[in-house]
Design a protein around this motif. Structure first.
Motif, short mmCIF file in Angstrom:
data_model
loop_
_atom_site.label_atom_id
_atom_site.label_comp_id
_atom_site.label_asym_id
_atom_site.label_seq_id
_atom_site.Cartn_x
_atom_site.Cartn_y
_atom_site.Cartn_z
N LEU A 1 0.50 -9.97 23.46
CA LEU A 1 0.06 -9.56 22.02
C LEU A 1 1.47 -9.03 21.38
O LEU A 1 2.31 -8.12 22.08
N PRO A 2 1.71 -9.39 20.28
CA PRO A 2 2.81 -8.76 19.64
C PRO A 2 2.51 -7.22 19.31
O PRO A 2 1.25 -6.76 19.18
N ASP A 3 3.66 -6.30 19.07
CA ASP A 3 3.61 -4.92 19.08
C ASP A 3 2.65 -4.55 17.61
O ASP A 3 1.90 -3.71 17.98
N ILE B 1 -0.52 -20.30 17.34
CA ILE B 1 -0.81 -21.43 17.02
C ILE B 1 0.52 -22.14 16.76
O ILE B 1 0.72 -23.34 17.27
N ASP B 2 1.40 -21.60 15.91
CA ASP B 2 2.75 -22.22 15.65
C ASP B 2 3.55 -22.31 16.64
O ASP B 2 4.60 -23.18 16.85
N SER B 3 3.51 -21.58 17.85
CA SER B 3 4.36 -21.56 19.02
C SER B 3 3.91 -22.78 19.99
O SER B 3 4.85 -23.19 20.79
N ALA C 1 -0.95 -12.87 13.74
CA ALA C 1 -0.82 -12.82 15.00
C ALA C 1 -1.33 -14.30 15.72
O ALA C 1 -0.77 -15.24 16.30
N THR C 2 -2.63 -14.76 14.97
CA THR C 2 -3.37 -16.06 15.52
C THR C 2 -2.62 -17.24 15.12
O THR C 2 -2.26 -18.05 15.70
N LEU D 1 -6.34 -6.80 8.77
CA LEU D 1 -6.62 -8.31 8.55
C LEU D 1 -5.52 -9.34 8.65
O LEU D 1 -5.38 -10.21 9.40
N GLU D 2 -4.53 -8.86 7.80
CA GLU D 2 -3.26 -9.79 7.73
C GLU D 2 -2.48 -9.73 8.95
O GLU D 2 -2.09 -10.87 9.49
N ILE D 3 -2.33 -8.66 9.83
CA ILE D 3 -1.63 -8.72 11.12
C ILE D 3 -2.43 -9.57 12.07
O ILE D 3 -1.77 -10.47 12.74
N MET D 4 -3.71 -9.34 12.07
CA MET D 4 -4.50 -10.25 13.01
C MET D 4 -4.39 -11.66 12.86
O MET D 4 -4.24 -12.74 13.73
#
Length: 225
Positions: free
Chosen positions: A154-156, A39-41, A34-35, A28-31
Motif C-alpha cells: 500500500l502507498p504511504d 491498475i496502471d502498474s 491508489a486503485t 476518497l481521492e487518495i483511495m
C-alpha cells in the motif's frame, strides 16, 4: 441481485455518504488514485493465469489445522479466492456470494477455500459474520499471494487513510509490512494446472461466483477448461 450489482450499490453508498463510515473528499481521492495506480502498474498482467501451474502450498485454517493444496486437489478441483480481510465490506460481499454458490461448486466435486493475510482469529470472525461453510486459510505476509503474483504494498498516503478509518492492518494481519493481495479467483484442476483465473486490481469489481460452474463442468467431463 448479482454480486457486482451489490458491490456497485455499496460503492455508491460509501462515496455518497450513505455508509456508517463517511469518508472525506480527500480520503476518497487518495483511495481512487491508489486503485488507479495499481491498475496502471499492470501488475495484474504478471499474475498467474489459466494454463499456468499453481504452486503447491501449505497453510493453516482458522482453527490451526494444517491444510495443503496437494491434499485438497487429491479430492477434486480447487476453487481459491484471495480475500483482503474482515475489514473490507466488498470482500465480505464476495465471500457471501461464494457461500451462496458453494453447494453448486461442491456438487461438481470441487473444494472452495479463501486465502487471506489476516490472523486466524480474524478469519474465525469472517467465517462467523459471513456464515461461511468453507475455510479461510492464513497467508502470513501474503507469501502465497506473492507466489501467484498478487501481493502489493500500500502507498504511504493510503496507509494513513486506512489508519484514519481504524483499519490497522499491522494488527489485523499481525504483520508490519502493509501488504495485501489483489482480489483474485482461481480454479485449479487436479493436475495442478490453473483452469480459470480472474484478477482485478480494482477491489470494487468482482466476477460472479456462478461463472465458475461451466469451468467446473468441463473439468468434470474431462474436457479442456
Amino acid at each position: 441481485m448479482k454480486l457486482q450489482d451489490k458491490l456497485d450499490a455499496l460503492r455508491s453508498d460509501f462515496e455518497n455518504g450513505r455508509f456508517p463510515l463517511v469518508p472525506t473528499q480527500a480520503q476518497l481521492e487518495i483511495m481512487q488514485r491508489a486503485t488507479q495506480s495499481l491498475i496502471d502498474s499492470r501488475q495484474a498482467d504478471n499474475a498467474l493465469e489459466a494454463g499456468d501451474t499453481a504452486p503447491e502450498v501449505t497453510l493453516q485454517d482458522a482453527d490451526g489445522n494444517t491444510v495443503s493444496s496437494r491434499s485438497l486437489l487429491s479430492q477434486g478441483p480447487l476453487v481459491v479466492t484471495f480475500y483482503r480481510g474482515v475489514w473490507c465490506p466488498y470482500c465480505n460481499f464476495d465471500l457471501q456470494a461464494l457461500e451462496d454458490a458453494r453447494s453448486e461448486i461442491e456438487a461438481r466435486g470441487a473444494k472452495l477455500v479463501a486465502v487471506s493475510p489476516q490472523t486466524p482469529a480474524n478469519s474465525r470472525k469472517s467465517q462467523r459474520d459471513n456464515k461461511l461453510g468453507f475455510a479461510i486459510l492464513s497467508d502470513t505476509g501474503a507469501a502465497v499471494a506473492d507466489k501467484f503474483g498478487l501481493r502489493f504494498s500500500l502507498p504511504d498516503n493510503l496507509i494513513e487513510v486506512y489508519k484514519q478509518f481504524g483499519n490497522g492492518l499491522t494488527k489485523i494481519n499481525d504483520d508490519p509490512s502493509w501488504v495485501l493481495p489483489m482480489p483474485a479467483r482461481y480454479v485449479i484442476g487436479t493436475d495442478g494446472v490453473i483452469a480459470y483465473a480472474e484478477v482485478n486490481p480494482d477491489y470494487t469489481r468482482r466476477p460472479d461466483p456462478f461463472d465458475l460452474l461451466p469451468v467446473l463442468d468441463r473439468l468434470r467431463a474431462g474436457a479442456p477448461a
